[in-house]
Design a protein around this motif. Structure first.
Motif, PDB file in Angstrom:
ATOM      1  N   ASP A  11       0.848  -1.194   0.000  1.00  0.00           N
ATOM      2  CA  ASP A  11       0.000   0.000   0.000  1.00  0.00           C
ATOM      3  C   ASP A  11       0.888   1.251   0.000  1.00  0.00           C
ATOM      4  N   THR A  12       0.290   2.401  -0.313  1.00  0.00           N
ATOM      5  CA  THR A  12       1.041   3.658  -0.229  1.00  0.00           C
ATOM      6  C   THR A  12       1.008   4.189   1.207  1.00  0.00           C
ATOM      7  N   GLN A  13       1.838   5.179   1.470  1.00  0.00           N
ATOM      8  CA  GLN A  13       1.883   5.790   2.802  1.00  0.00           C
ATOM      9  C   GLN A  13       0.550   6.477   3.128  1.00  0.00           C
ATOM     10  N   PRO A  32       7.331   2.743  12.268  1.00  0.00           N
ATOM     11  CA  PRO A  32       7.079   3.281  10.927  1.00  0.00           C
ATOM     12  C   PRO A  32       6.408   2.232  10.042  1.00  0.00           C
ATOM     13  N   MET A  33       5.476   2.683   9.211  1.00  0.00           N
ATOM     14  CA  MET A  33       4.773   1.782   8.303  1.00  0.00           C
ATOM     15  C   MET A  33       5.277   2.063   6.885  1.00  0.00           C
ATOM     16  N   GLY A  34       6.056   1.118   6.364  1.00  0.00           N
ATOM     17  CA  GLY A  34       6.711   1.311   5.073  1.00  0.00           C
ATOM     18  C   GLY A  34       5.770   1.078   3.899  1.00  0.00           C
ATOM     19  N   ALA A  35       5.915   1.928   2.879  1.00  0.00           N
ATOM     20  CA  ALA A  35       5.080   1.827   1.675  1.00  0.00           C
ATOM     21  C   ALA A  35       5.905   1.253   0.525  1.00  0.00           C
ATOM     22  N   ASP A  36       5.453   0.144  -0.026  1.00  0.00           N
ATOM     23  CA  ASP A  36       6.188  -0.541  -1.100  1.00  0.00           C
ATOM     24  C   ASP A  36       5.258  -0.818  -2.284  1.00  0.00           C
ATOM     25  N   PRO A  37       4.652   0.249  -2.854  1.00  0.00           N
ATOM     26  CA  PRO A  37       3.656   0.036  -3.915  1.00  0.00           C
ATOM     27  C   PRO A  37       4.235  -0.632  -5.170  1.00  0.00           C
TER      28      PRO A  37
ATOM     29  N   PRO B  22      21.422  -5.553   1.138  1.00  0.00           N
ATOM     30  CA  PRO B  22      21.884  -4.325   0.468  1.00  0.00           C
ATOM     31  C   PRO B  22      21.098  -3.115   0.966  1.00  0.00           C
ATOM     32  N   ASP B  23      21.633  -1.930   0.709  1.00  0.00           N
ATOM     33  CA  ASP B  23      20.967  -0.711   1.170  1.00  0.00           C
ATOM     34  C   ASP B  23      19.620  -0.539   0.457  1.00  0.00           C
ATOM     35  N   PHE B  24      18.639  -0.049   1.175  1.00  0.00           N
ATOM     36  CA  PHE B  24      17.352   0.293   0.557  1.00  0.00           C
ATOM     37  C   PHE B  24      16.730   1.469   1.294  1.00  0.00           C
ATOM     38  N   LYS B  25      15.867   2.147   0.588  1.00  0.00           N
ATOM     39  CA  LYS B  25      15.119   3.264   1.193  1.00  0.00           C
ATOM     40  C   LYS B  25      13.645   3.014   0.950  1.00  0.00           C
ATOM     41  N   ILE B  26      12.813   3.409   1.908  1.00  0.00           N
ATOM     42  CA  ILE B  26      11.386   3.215   1.730  1.00  0.00           C
ATOM     43  C   ILE B  26      10.625   4.367   2.375  1.00  0.00           C
ATOM     44  N   THR B  27       9.599   4.839   1.672  1.00  0.00           N
ATOM     45  CA  THR B  27       8.761   5.908   2.217  1.00  0.00           C
ATOM     46  C   THR B  27       7.880   5.338   3.312  1.00  0.00           C
TER      47      THR B  27
END
Lengths: 130, 64
Positions: A11-13, A32-37, B22-27
């Motif tokens: 889902d999105t943030q 934190p709730m990560g968004a992985d769309p 590996p490095d990753f970024k996430i919103t």
């Protein structure tokens, strides 16, 4: 509990925000709730179902120096046991300090018996755990 | 070459236990701040003191 927990779904943030504000069960959530769309992070950990566009129920424990130490993946219809997650987490903390030991399956917490692999242990695991 | 799908292509990839992540970024959405943020794995690991638990689930508004 000595670890940073991040939850991740595809889902999105924005949806995370709406869900966390709406669902009373999530009122006390602090992680934190990560968004992985795009599913990129889920793919990296091998839990992305491309047909459905969803992440499987995967739990991953990563050491302070960045090594993946535990991985548990359940299908969509089965929830996870938090006690088992905590057992693994505590065992990791123990094993990081006592690198010559091993935590057997029944190890639950600090003070429980561990095993030290050695020629003397061969064929004597039962006795060592008494 | 034939068009048949190679069965090996169906085998899923992904990190294995024992491998370096590996490095990753996430919103992120940060419930404590009520705001959006970013989780960066490399900055998290900078001081090499913190453990990380990643908890994937299929979808919001369902059970976890």
């Amino acid at each position: 509990m000595g670890a940073d927990v991040i939850t991740v779904s595809c889902d999105t943030q924005f949806v995370h925000l709406a869900w966390q504000k709406d669902e009373k069960m999530l009122k006390e959530v602090t992680y934190p709730m990560g968004a992985d769309p795009t599913g990129n992070l889920a793919s990296l950990f091998g839990v992305y179902d491309e047909e459905k566009g969803l992440a499987l129920r995967g739990t991953f424990i990563i050491s302070p120096d960045g090594v993946l130490l535990n991985s548990e993946v359940n299908f969509f219809n089965m929830g996870r046991n938090i006690d088992e997650l905590m057992r693994k987490f505590k065992a990791n903390i123990h094993l990081a300090k006592k690198t010559n030991e091993g935590c057997p399956s029944k190890w639950k917490e600090e003070g429980d018996k561990t095993l030290v692999p050695s020629p003397e242990l061969v064929g004597k695991v039962f006795e060592a755990l008494q | 070459m034939h068009d048949e799908e190679d069965p090996m292509d169906l085998v899923c990839c992904g990190l294995k236990v024992g491998q370096k992540v590996p490095d990753f970024k996430i919103t992120t959405f940060e419930p404590t701040k009520g705001n959006f943020g970013e989780f960066s794995f490399s900055s998290e690991k900078k001081d090499k003191k913190k453990w990380t638990i990643l908890f994937f689930y299929p979808a919001d508004f369902t059970f976890v």
